[in-house]
Design a protein around this motif. Structure first.
Motif, PDB file in Angstrom:
ATOM      1  N   GLU A 165     -64.080  -0.373 -51.576  1.00 36.99           N
ATOM      2  CA  GLU A 165     -65.201  -0.878 -51.601  1.00 36.99           C
ATOM      3  C   GLU A 165     -66.021  -0.505 -50.469  1.00 36.99           C
ATOM      4  O   GLU A 165     -66.667   0.330 -49.975  1.00 36.99           O
ATOM      5  CB  GLU A 165     -65.354  -2.384 -52.076  1.00 36.99           C
ATOM      6  CG  GLU A 165     -65.180  -3.643 -52.877  1.00 36.99           C
ATOM      7  CD  GLU A 165     -64.914  -4.473 -53.162  1.00 36.99           C
ATOM      8  OE1 GLU A 165     -64.197  -5.393 -54.402  1.00 36.99           O
ATOM      9  OE2 GLU A 165     -64.937  -5.168 -52.257  1.00 36.99           O
ATOM     10  N   ILE A 166     -65.549  -0.787 -49.029  1.00 40.13           N
ATOM     11  CA  ILE A 166     -65.719  -0.349 -47.438  1.00 40.13           C
ATOM     12  C   ILE A 166     -66.130   1.309 -47.829  1.00 40.13           C
ATOM     13  O   ILE A 166     -66.833   2.099 -47.231  1.00 40.13           O
ATOM     14  CB  ILE A 166     -64.768  -0.399 -47.218  1.00 40.13           C
ATOM     15  CG1 ILE A 166     -64.880  -2.215 -46.787  1.00 40.13           C
ATOM     16  CG2 ILE A 166     -65.273   0.659 -45.557  1.00 40.13           C
ATOM     17  CD1 ILE A 166     -63.661  -2.996 -46.043  1.00 40.13           C
ATOM     18  N   ARG A 167     -64.721   1.878 -47.828  1.00 42.06           N
ATOM     19  CA  ARG A 167     -65.172   3.397 -48.533  1.00 42.06           C
ATOM     20  C   ARG A 167     -65.932   3.701 -48.864  1.00 42.06           C
ATOM     21  O   ARG A 167     -66.925   4.924 -49.419  1.00 42.06           O
ATOM     22  CB  ARG A 167     -63.549   4.099 -48.794  1.00 42.06           C
ATOM     23  CG  ARG A 167     -63.380   5.406 -49.082  1.00 42.06           C
ATOM     24  CD  ARG A 167     -61.881   6.441 -49.914  1.00 42.06           C
ATOM     25  NE  ARG A 167     -62.129   5.769 -51.314  1.00 42.06           N
ATOM     26  CZ  ARG A 167     -61.345   5.052 -51.850  1.00 42.06           C
ATOM     27  NH1 ARG A 167     -60.125   4.735 -51.113  1.00 42.06           N
ATOM     28  NH2 ARG A 167     -61.598   4.025 -52.891  1.00 42.06           N
ATOM     29  N   ASP A 168     -66.443   3.006 -49.853  1.00 44.41           N
ATOM     30  CA  ASP A 168     -67.843   3.823 -51.107  1.00 44.41           C
ATOM     31  C   ASP A 168     -69.310   2.848 -50.447  1.00 44.41           C
ATOM     32  O   ASP A 168     -69.522   3.657 -51.089  1.00 44.41           O
ATOM     33  CB  ASP A 168     -67.492   3.036 -52.368  1.00 44.41           C
ATOM     34  CG  ASP A 168     -66.163   3.710 -52.977  1.00 44.41           C
ATOM     35  OD1 ASP A 168     -65.950   4.861 -53.107  1.00 44.41           O
ATOM     36  OD2 ASP A 168     -65.482   2.930 -54.126  1.00 44.41           O
ATOM     37  N   GLY A 169     -68.293   2.593 -49.097  1.00 43.80           N
ATOM     38  CA  GLY A 169     -70.166   2.140 -48.714  1.00 43.80           C
ATOM     39  C   GLY A 169     -70.779   0.891 -49.526  1.00 43.80           C
ATOM     40  O   GLY A 169     -71.461   0.373 -49.394  1.00 43.80           O
ATOM     41  N   ILE A 170     -70.099  -0.057 -49.738  1.00 43.07           N
ATOM     42  CA  ILE A 170     -70.985  -0.702 -50.560  1.00 43.07           C
ATOM     43  C   ILE A 170     -70.704  -2.363 -50.056  1.00 43.07           C
ATOM     44  O   ILE A 170     -69.099  -2.637 -49.307  1.00 43.07           O
ATOM     45  CB  ILE A 170     -69.709  -1.801 -52.438  1.00 43.07           C
ATOM     46  CG1 ILE A 170     -69.288  -0.214 -53.170  1.00 43.07           C
ATOM     47  CG2 ILE A 170     -70.005  -2.886 -52.769  1.00 43.07           C
ATOM     48  CD1 ILE A 170     -68.166  -0.733 -54.473  1.00 43.07           C
ATOM     49  N   PRO A 171     -71.515  -2.448 -49.977  1.00 40.86           N
ATOM     50  CA  PRO A 171     -71.980  -4.338 -48.877  1.00 40.86           C
ATOM     51  C   PRO A 171     -71.205  -5.474 -49.298  1.00 40.86           C
ATOM     52  O   PRO A 171     -71.150  -5.961 -49.745  1.00 40.86           O
ATOM     53  CB  PRO A 171     -73.186  -4.019 -49.104  1.00 40.86           C
ATOM     54  CG  PRO A 171     -73.980  -3.811 -49.587  1.00 40.86           C
ATOM     55  CD  PRO A 171     -72.810  -2.449 -50.062  1.00 40.86           C
ATOM     56  N   SER A 172     -70.934  -6.064 -48.008  1.00 44.18           N
ATOM     57  CA  SER A 172     -70.831  -7.867 -48.340  1.00 44.18           C
ATOM     58  C   SER A 172     -71.583  -7.938 -47.917  1.00 44.18           C
ATOM     59  O   SER A 172     -72.719  -8.234 -47.334  1.00 44.18           O
ATOM     60  CB  SER A 172     -69.080  -7.739 -47.959  1.00 44.18           C
ATOM     61  OG  SER A 172     -69.431  -8.039 -46.617  1.00 44.18           O
ATOM     62  N   HIS A 173     -71.730  -9.290 -48.125  1.00 45.99           N
ATOM     63  CA  HIS A 173     -72.576 -10.412 -47.098  1.00 45.99           C
ATOM     64  C   HIS A 173     -72.621 -10.324 -45.842  1.00 45.99           C
ATOM     65  O   HIS A 173     -73.671 -10.923 -45.738  1.00 45.99           O
ATOM     66  CB  HIS A 173     -71.881 -11.967 -47.542  1.00 45.99           C
ATOM     67  CG  HIS A 173     -72.947 -13.286 -46.892  1.00 45.99           C
ATOM     68  ND1 HIS A 173     -74.168 -13.517 -48.049  1.00 45.99           N
ATOM     69  CD2 HIS A 173     -72.665 -14.135 -46.576  1.00 45.99           C
ATOM     70  CE1 HIS A 173     -74.841 -13.850 -47.911  1.00 45.99           C
ATOM     71  NE2 HIS A 173     -73.663 -14.781 -46.378  1.00 45.99           N
ATOM     72  N   VAL A 174     -71.687  -9.994 -45.013  1.00 41.81           N
ATOM     73  CA  VAL A 174     -71.501  -9.815 -43.601  1.00 41.81           C
ATOM     74  C   VAL A 174     -71.989  -8.864 -43.422  1.00 41.81           C
ATOM     75  O   VAL A 174     -72.864  -8.422 -42.148  1.00 41.81           O
ATOM     76  CB  VAL A 174     -70.640 -10.538 -42.827  1.00 41.81           C
ATOM     77  CG1 VAL A 174     -70.021 -12.187 -43.825  1.00 41.81           C
ATOM     78  CG2 VAL A 174     -69.152  -9.075 -43.530  1.00 41.81           C
ATOM     79  N   SER A 175     -72.551  -7.267 -44.234  1.00 46.12           N
ATOM     80  CA  SER A 175     -72.922  -6.617 -43.104  1.00 46.12           C
ATOM     81  C   SER A 175     -74.366  -6.628 -42.948  1.00 46.12           C
ATOM     82  O   SER A 175     -75.122  -6.649 -43.110  1.00 46.12           O
ATOM     83  CB  SER A 175     -72.721  -4.927 -44.928  1.00 46.12           C
ATOM     84  OG  SER A 175     -71.617  -5.055 -45.222  1.00 46.12           O
ATOM     85  N   GLY A 176     -74.621  -5.595 -41.625  1.00 47.04           N
ATOM     86  CA  GLY A 176     -75.107  -5.755 -40.524  1.00 47.04           C
ATOM     87  C   GLY A 176     -76.574  -5.147 -41.300  1.00 47.04           C
ATOM     88  O   GLY A 176     -77.792  -5.455 -41.236  1.00 47.04           O
TER      89      GLY A 176
END
Length: 218
Positions: A165-176
């Motif tokens: 997910e991080i590699r594909d650029g998918i943000p999470s709730h804490v992504s700034g």
């Protein structure tokens, strides 16, 4: 003329039982004369709707005839005997049943098997073997990222998907910043792994294992 006897007595409990039995008998539908056999796709004995499903699990196709209400978790464990995927809460709250379906991690207890007809599913058995473990499996062993081990299959599958997910650029709730690639930070990893519970409390070691595979310092 003989007067009918009225000396029949029933206790309150017996009266309620008799009434309930009569109500149940009236409520049960009676089969109509000449009633047709269950429609195609239903179990001939029970009438339960059945569906033919093809699941590609760990690279192997499997054709199953399933009750349409069968969860993906039960299809894997009870029909394919892939018991590495664990049944924990069975309510989608603990993450023990996490698998990777068509590239995305899901709680297999909340997903029907028929929803994945023709799809690709990867379980813990498909990530690696004792002889050739996946890097995430090896890191969990190295960092002692488990104690009882019950949640570990779901933790490992989730961790592998998290890095994807991080590699594909998918943000999470804490992504700034939603417009840039998420950081491989402890906060990101903790947030993304928050759906996988470890009752033994091995969270710090799990974070160390994921960070090693990601090539960052926790």
């Amino acid at each position: 003329m003989t007067t009918p006897s009225n000396d029949i007595t029933l206790s309150r409990r017996e009266l309620l039982a008799v009434g309930a039995a009569g109500t149940t008998a009236l409520a049960v539908p009676r089969p109509a004369a000449g009633q047709a056999a269950p429609a195609h796709g239903a179990n001939a004995e029970t009438g339960v709707p059945m569906h033919r499903v093809v699941l590609h699990v760990n690279g192997q196709p499997h054709e199953l005839e399933l009750d349409t209400r069968t969860s993906l978790l039960d299809a894997l464990r009870e029909h394919l005997h892939l018991t590495g995927t664990k049944k924990g809460c069975d309510h989608g709250q603990c993450g023990a049943c996490t698998v990777i379906a068509d590239g995305r991690r899901i709680n297999s207890c909340l997903s029907l098997a028929v929803m994945h007809d023709g799809g690709k599913v990867v379980t813990i058995e498909g990530l690696g073997t004792p002889e050739r473990p996946h890097p995430m499996q090896a890191a969990f062993v190295k960092h002692d990222g488990y104690q009882c081990g019950y949640c570990t299959p779901g933790q490992v599958c989730s961790a592998v998907a998290v890095l994807g997910e991080i590699r594909d650029g998918i943000p999470s709730h804490v992504s700034g910043d939603l417009t840039t690639r998420p950081l491989l930070s402890p906060a990101e990893l903790r947030e993304r792994m928050s759906g996988n519970l470890c009752r033994c409390g091995a969270y710090a070691n799990i974070l160390d294992a994921i960070a090693e595979v990601a090539g960052v310092t926790p």
